[in-house]
Design a protein around this motif. Structure first.
Motif, PDB file in Angstrom:
ATOM      1  N   ASP A 167      -4.639   7.108   5.247  1.00  0.00           N
ATOM      2  CA  ASP A 167      -6.105   7.016   5.222  1.00  0.00           C
ATOM      3  C   ASP A 167      -6.601   5.932   6.168  1.00  0.00           C
ATOM      4  O   ASP A 167      -7.622   6.101   6.830  1.00  0.00           O
ATOM      5  N   ASP A 202      -2.293   5.818   1.284  1.00  0.00           N
ATOM      6  CA  ASP A 202      -3.347   4.874   1.677  1.00  0.00           C
ATOM      7  C   ASP A 202      -3.186   4.451   3.134  1.00  0.00           C
ATOM      8  O   ASP A 202      -4.180   4.258   3.843  1.00  0.00           O
ATOM      9  N   LEU A 251       0.848  -1.195   0.000  1.00  0.00           N
ATOM     10  CA  LEU A 251       0.000   0.000   0.000  1.00  0.00           C
ATOM     11  C   LEU A 251       0.884   1.244   0.000  1.00  0.00           C
ATOM     12  O   LEU A 251       1.870   1.305   0.740  1.00  0.00           O
TER      13      LEU A 251
END
Length: 167
Positions: free
Chosen positions: A96, A93, A89
């Motif tokens: 997030d 991300d 990732l």
């Protein structure tokens, strides 16, 4: 209570550096610390505050060298898997993913969690496991009419109970 902002990681973690392609629970330093009685802090959102209130002598952290993977699966028209691709990732991300936890921590009035840490806990009091300590906190909250979860009432109850168990 604190996030041990200025503290150092557990000494076992200092022997390793750099990103690992392993997931957090497979890191060698996690496994070494588990042998010594440490357990990874629970990942469920309702316990996001736990390292903050856990007695300092029974908590530690290591740098998060793990990799979080995105797995993409392609299917044909019949639902059969035709391809699987794994990729780390991206950093955006990962931020997030932490966003929900950061929001919950802020709503409790706590300072932001330091980034890049994997927390480990040892059971406190006469409890044999961290899960048994968590069960005790949930039972204590039921006795006092406090709903377990992300609330200042449960945070305060947990802090008080943990401090009492550590004495």
């Amino acid at each position: 209570m604190s996030w041990d902002e200025d503290g150092t990681p557990h000494p076992l973690a200092l022997r390793r550096t750099g990103r690992s392609e392993q997931e957090a629970d497979r890191l060698p330093e996690i496994r070494e610390l588990e042998v010594l009685g440490w357990e990874p802090a629970p990942e469920e959102l309702r316990w996001a505050f736990l390292p903050y209130v856990w007695p300092p002598a029974d908590r530690t952290w290591i740098p998060d060298r793990s990799t979080h993977w995105a797995v993409e699966t392609s299917l044909d028209g019949h639902g059969h898997i035709t391809d699987v691709a794994c990729a780390p990732l991206p950093e955006a991300d990962l931020r997030d993913l932490d966003g929900e936890t950061d929001t919950a921590i802020a709503a409790l009035g706590l300072p932001p969690r330091p980034r890049g840490r994997l927390w480990l806990l040892r059971p406190v009091g006469s409890f044999p496991t961290v899960d048994s300590v968590l069960d005790h906190l949930v039972a204590a909250s039921a006795e006092r009419g406090v709903r377990p979860g992300l609330s200042t009432e449960f945070l305060n109850l947990s802090a008080t109970e943990l401090a009492s168990l550590a004495e």
